[in-house]
Write a protein that holds these residues in place. Structure first.
Motif, PDB file in Angstrom:
ATOM      1  N   ASP A  50       0.807  -1.223   0.000  1.00 44.20           N
ATOM      2  CA  ASP A  50       0.000   0.000   0.000  1.00 44.20           C
ATOM      3  C   ASP A  50       0.835   1.266   0.000  1.00 44.20           C
ATOM      4  O   ASP A  50       0.282   2.362   0.006  1.00 44.20           O
ATOM      5  N   LYS A  51       2.148   1.130   0.001  1.00 47.91           N
ATOM      6  CA  LYS A  51       3.005   2.305  -0.063  1.00 47.91           C
ATOM      7  C   LYS A  51       4.203   1.969  -0.942  1.00 47.91           C
ATOM      8  O   LYS A  51       4.990   1.082  -0.619  1.00 47.91           O
ATOM      9  N   VAL A  52       4.334   2.714  -2.053  1.00 48.92           N
ATOM     10  CA  VAL A  52       5.347   2.404  -3.060  1.00 48.92           C
ATOM     11  C   VAL A  52       6.170   3.640  -3.374  1.00 48.92           C
ATOM     12  O   VAL A  52       5.640   4.746  -3.473  1.00 48.92           O
ATOM     13  N   SER A  53       7.478   3.432  -3.514  1.00 49.66           N
ATOM     14  CA  SER A  53       8.369   4.456  -4.058  1.00 49.66           C
ATOM     15  C   SER A  53       9.301   3.744  -5.028  1.00 49.66           C
ATOM     16  O   SER A  53      10.306   3.146  -4.636  1.00 49.66           O
ATOM     17  N   TRP A  54       8.946   3.801  -6.309  1.00 49.65           N
ATOM     18  CA  TRP A  54       9.662   3.059  -7.351  1.00 49.65           C
ATOM     19  C   TRP A  54      10.279   4.081  -8.304  1.00 49.65           C
ATOM     20  O   TRP A  54       9.590   4.938  -8.840  1.00 49.65           O
ATOM     21  N   ARG A  55      11.600   3.976  -8.519  1.00 48.03           N
ATOM     22  CA  ARG A  55      12.277   4.935  -9.389  1.00 48.03           C
ATOM     23  C   ARG A  55      13.293   4.194 -10.252  1.00 48.03           C
ATOM     24  O   ARG A  55      14.198   3.536  -9.726  1.00 48.03           O
ATOM     25  N   TRP A  68      11.077  11.589 -28.535  1.00 45.86           N
ATOM     26  CA  TRP A  68      11.168  11.795 -27.099  1.00 45.86           C
ATOM     27  C   TRP A  68      11.870  10.605 -26.449  1.00 45.86           C
ATOM     28  O   TRP A  68      11.406   9.467 -26.531  1.00 45.86           O
ATOM     29  N   ARG A  69      12.989  10.881 -25.797  1.00 44.60           N
ATOM     30  CA  ARG A  69      13.788   9.866 -25.115  1.00 44.60           C
ATOM     31  C   ARG A  69      13.304   9.689 -23.679  1.00 44.60           C
ATOM     32  O   ARG A  69      13.074  10.663 -22.964  1.00 44.60           O
ATOM     33  N   LEU A  70      13.172   8.443 -23.261  1.00 42.62           N
ATOM     34  CA  LEU A  70      12.764   8.138 -21.890  1.00 42.62           C
ATOM     35  C   LEU A  70      13.969   8.239 -20.957  1.00 42.62           C
ATOM     36  O   LEU A  70      14.981   7.555 -21.150  1.00 42.62           O
ATOM     37  N   LEU A  71      13.870   9.092 -19.944  1.00 44.82           N
ATOM     38  CA  LEU A  71      14.946   9.283 -18.978  1.00 44.82           C
ATOM     39  C   LEU A  71      14.663   8.590 -17.649  1.00 44.82           C
ATOM     40  O   LEU A  71      15.590   8.074 -17.013  1.00 44.82           O
ATOM     41  N   GLU A  72      13.408   8.588 -17.212  1.00 41.24           N
ATOM     42  CA  GLU A  72      13.103   8.020 -15.896  1.00 41.24           C
ATOM     43  C   GLU A  72      11.628   7.666 -15.795  1.00 41.24           C
ATOM     44  O   GLU A  72      10.777   8.359 -16.348  1.00 41.24           O
ATOM     45  N   VAL A  73      11.358   6.587 -15.074  1.00 43.12           N
ATOM     46  CA  VAL A  73       9.992   6.182 -14.739  1.00 43.12           C
ATOM     47  C   VAL A  73       9.923   6.030 -13.231  1.00 43.12           C
ATOM     48  O   VAL A  73      10.796   5.421 -12.615  1.00 43.12           O
ATOM     49  N   SER A  74       8.917   6.609 -12.632  1.00 38.81           N
ATOM     50  CA  SER A  74       8.737   6.438 -11.189  1.00 38.81           C
ATOM     51  C   SER A  74       7.265   6.220 -10.887  1.00 38.81           C
ATOM     52  O   SER A  74       6.385   6.659 -11.625  1.00 38.81           O
ATOM     53  N   LEU A  75       7.034   5.518  -9.788  1.00 36.36           N
ATOM     54  CA  LEU A  75       5.683   5.278  -9.300  1.00 36.36           C
ATOM     55  C   LEU A  75       5.712   5.525  -7.803  1.00 36.36           C
ATOM     56  O   LEU A  75       6.375   4.799  -7.059  1.00 36.36           O
ATOM     57  N   GLU A  76       5.034   6.580  -7.365  1.00 37.45           N
ATOM     58  CA  GLU A  76       5.118   7.020  -5.975  1.00 37.45           C
ATOM     59  C   GLU A  76       3.725   7.059  -5.341  1.00 37.45           C
ATOM     60  O   GLU A  76       2.736   7.382  -6.007  1.00 37.45           O
ATOM     61  N   THR A  77       3.691   6.764  -4.046  1.00 42.90           N
ATOM     62  CA  THR A  77       2.467   6.917  -3.272  1.00 42.90           C
ATOM     63  C   THR A  77       2.492   8.277  -2.598  1.00 42.90           C
ATOM     64  O   THR A  77       3.356   8.547  -1.762  1.00 42.90           O
ATOM     65  N   ALA A  78       1.568   9.161  -2.977  1.00 41.72           N
ATOM     66  CA  ALA A  78       1.478  10.501  -2.394  1.00 41.72           C
ATOM     67  C   ALA A  78       0.430  10.498  -1.292  1.00 41.72           C
ATOM     68  O   ALA A  78      -0.551   9.750  -1.342  1.00 41.72           O
ATOM     69  N   GLN A  93     -11.883  12.375   4.308  1.00 43.24           N
ATOM     70  CA  GLN A  93     -10.456  12.332   4.602  1.00 43.24           C
ATOM     71  C   GLN A  93      -9.682  11.960   3.341  1.00 43.24           C
ATOM     72  O   GLN A  93     -10.131  11.167   2.516  1.00 43.24           O
ATOM     73  N   LEU A  94      -8.471  12.522   3.224  1.00 37.71           N
ATOM     74  CA  LEU A  94      -7.641  12.230   2.065  1.00 37.71           C
ATOM     75  C   LEU A  94      -7.101  10.808   2.148  1.00 37.71           C
ATOM     76  O   LEU A  94      -6.782  10.302   3.213  1.00 37.71           O
ATOM     77  N   THR A  95      -7.004  10.158   1.021  1.00 36.47           N
ATOM     78  CA  THR A  95      -6.402   8.843   0.956  1.00 36.47           C
ATOM     79  C   THR A  95      -5.143   8.910   0.107  1.00 36.47           C
ATOM     80  O   THR A  95      -4.850   9.920  -0.522  1.00 36.47           O
ATOM     81  N   ARG A  96      -4.395   7.826   0.089  1.00 34.83           N
ATOM     82  CA  ARG A  96      -3.162   7.790  -0.678  1.00 34.83           C
ATOM     83  C   ARG A  96      -3.451   7.699  -2.165  1.00 34.83           C
ATOM     84  O   ARG A  96      -4.406   7.047  -2.591  1.00 34.83           O
ATOM     85  N   VAL A  97      -2.613   8.356  -2.950  1.00 40.73           N
ATOM     86  CA  VAL A  97      -2.754   8.371  -4.397  1.00 40.73           C
ATOM     87  C   VAL A  97      -1.453   7.876  -5.011  1.00 40.73           C
ATOM     88  O   VAL A  97      -0.374   8.388  -4.692  1.00 40.73           O
TER      89      VAL A  97
END
Length: 515
Positions: free
Chosen positions: A286-291, A304-314, A337-341
């Motif tokens: 339920d909490k991801v920080s992928w870079r 367009w050249r791909l430099l970076e892909v990330s997937l983050e839980t805000a 209430q706010l939830t994670r995105v």
């Protein structure tokens, strides 16, 4: 008058029936390591002492409870083994060892000359292994051992390895060594359980075969790995971990395989090789920080050249504040209430100077899909345009099924580099020429922000495309770059677009010089 034993003032003790066997004391029959683990979690020494009155079996264990912290600083690596041997005391709570940054003698004492010669003779790997063996004899509950990365190693030392001995009572181990050093487990130990109580393991710098080490840690729940060498291209782990942190930015990674059915938090940073493969099985994370960064030109779309892909839980902050990933699904939290995105972020660079990735929609979509370790609902594009048009590229990106059907909030950050290339009317960055007349399905898109909006024609074309193709759109924000003042013409264009869609909240952030 005294009453007899049968009177009301006494309670006769029950006698066991003849032939009845008393129930076995299963707790007292546990190994010493587990009994000490139980006593150490009672909160204070007094409580632990009182519990030892329950059984003779427990009484001798109280003196072995960890009660002191041992911190060793400014001791040369070659002197640590003797220092630990003389200070050996079983039952240490925390053993914290840090070798000084400049591991060289500062005086000409005979003791330092001896320990330095001993260190040189055995090499750093042999010396570190000996220090760890002495540390294991102190039976710490927590171990922190840091060896500076600037430790001098000869070419012959690189063929050695550091042997990690058995730590019977350790629940936490943090080991930092110079990057070339391989780490192995002690082969003199029979059986598979080397660290019976270990719950948290942090390894930095050293190379380690996790597939062989992890099964020897049956209680491991948190793992941090910051390591790698040019030959270490795979990362494979199967475990009941709940938290995994991996940093492999220094080397190209070819394969990532993680099977962790109880994993809740995943943090991973890596540098992709040309043929990266990713397999993440973590159904309850339920909490991801992928870079993932791409140091070389491997993948892209158009020019367009791909430099970076990330997937983050805000956590519902910044641009995502006031917006829930569950909005409109009937799953809102009580009280709004706010939830994670989860946010998918792509960084790309426009470069017309090379041939480009001309018919690569399928390949580009497949590369992005590798990083979908969990679902996402926010899409963030960081585009270095160098003065070129971006609308056609984003249109092609939004046509990809996985992106078009998942995106509920789209944020585009236009980063115009200092090197600007002239973009004429026939520039390939704006092809195909009829993209502005096409349609793309954006069934869930609710919010759009364009940061760095300068009022160019292709920017207005892209706005019209989104308005036309996103039936659930409720909010659009255009944000001007610093030191740019809008003219009347493009203010009128924006007003006309917003007026055509009155159900959409339109916002224009003007940054006036001097404010």
């Amino acid at each position: 008058m005294e009453e007899s034993g049968a009177g009301h003032g006494s309670c006769p003790q029950p006698q066991p029936a003849t032939g009845v066997v008393a129930p076995a004391d299963r707790i007292s029959s546990l190994p010493d390591d587990l009994l000490l683990h139980v006593l150490s979690h009672l909160g204070n020494p007094g409580a632990a002492a009182r519990k030892t009155l329950l059984s003779r079996r427990w009484r001798g264990l109280f003196s072995q409870l960890p009660s002191v912290d041992v911190t060793i600083r400014d001791v040369l690596l070659g002197s640590l083994e003797d220092r630990l041997r003389h200070a050996a005391r079983p039952g240490v709570r925390l053993l914290d060892i840090a070798v000084p940054e400049h591991d060289l003698p500062t005086t000409d004492s005979s003791e330092q000359r001896f320990t330095l010669a001993q260190h040189v003779h055995r090499g750093p790997c042999g010396t570190i292994s000996s220090v760890l063996r002495e540390a294991a004899r102190m039976s710490p509950v927590q171990l922190r051992f840091t060896v500076p990365s600037n430790l001098t190693m000869s070419p012959g030392d690189r063929y050695g390895s550091v042997e990690l001995p058995r730590f019977n009572r350790a629940t936490s181990i943090e080991l930092r060594t110079p990057p070339p050093i391989p780490l192995t487990h002690s082969r003199a130990i029979t059986g598979k359980v080397h660290f019976p109580l270990l719950e948290s393991l942090s390894l930095s710098g050293c190379r380690v075969d996790l597939a062989a080490l992890i099964p020897r840690c049956p209680r491991l729940r948190e793992l941090t790995v910051v390591t790698g060498t040019p030959g270490d291209v795979d990362f494979i782990i199967q475990s009941l971990l709940q938290r995994l942190v991996v940093d492999r930015n220094s080397i190209p990674t070819r394969r990532i395989v993680v099977q962790a059915p109880e994993l809740k938090q995943l943090t991973m940073s890596l540098n992709a090789s040309r043929d990266l493969t990713v397999s993440i099985v973590a159904p309850i994370v339920d909490k991801v920080s992928w870079r993932c960064s791409y140091a070389s030109v491997f993948h892209g779309l158009g020019f367009w050249r791909l430099l970076e892909v990330s997937l983050e839980t805000a956590e519902g902050h910044g641009w995502w504040a006031g917006w829930s990933s569950n909005a409109g699904t009937g799953e809102e939290d009580a009280g709004s209430q706010l939830t994670r995105v989860n946010i998918l972020s792509l960084r790309l660079y426009c470069s017309i100077g090379f041939l480009g990735f001309r018919d690569q929609e399928i390949g580009f979509a497949a590369e992005i899909s590798k990083h979908m370790v969990t679902d996402f609902s926010g899409l963030e594009l960081h585009l270095t345009t160098r003065g070129h048009a971006f609308g056609s590229f984003v249109w092609r990106l939004l046509r990809m099924h996985h992106i078009s059907t998942a995106t509920r909030s789209l944020r585009i950050i236009l980063q115009r580099s200092e090197v600007i290339v002239a973009c004429g009317p026939d520039c390939p960055c704006d092809g195909p020429s009829d993209w502005i007349l096409q349609r793309v399905s954006l069934p869930k898109l609710e919010k759009l922000e364009i940061e760095g909006f300068e009022g160019e024609d292709q920017e207005f074309d892209f706005l019209r495309l989104v308005f036309r193709c996103a039936p659930m759109l409720t909010r659009v924000t255009v944000r001007l770059p610093d030191q740019v003042t809008p003219n009347d013409d493009w203010c009128t264009k924006l007003h006309d677009i917003f007026a055509e869609y009155p159900f959409v909240e339109g916002n224009i952030d003007l940054i006036v010089p001097g404010d």
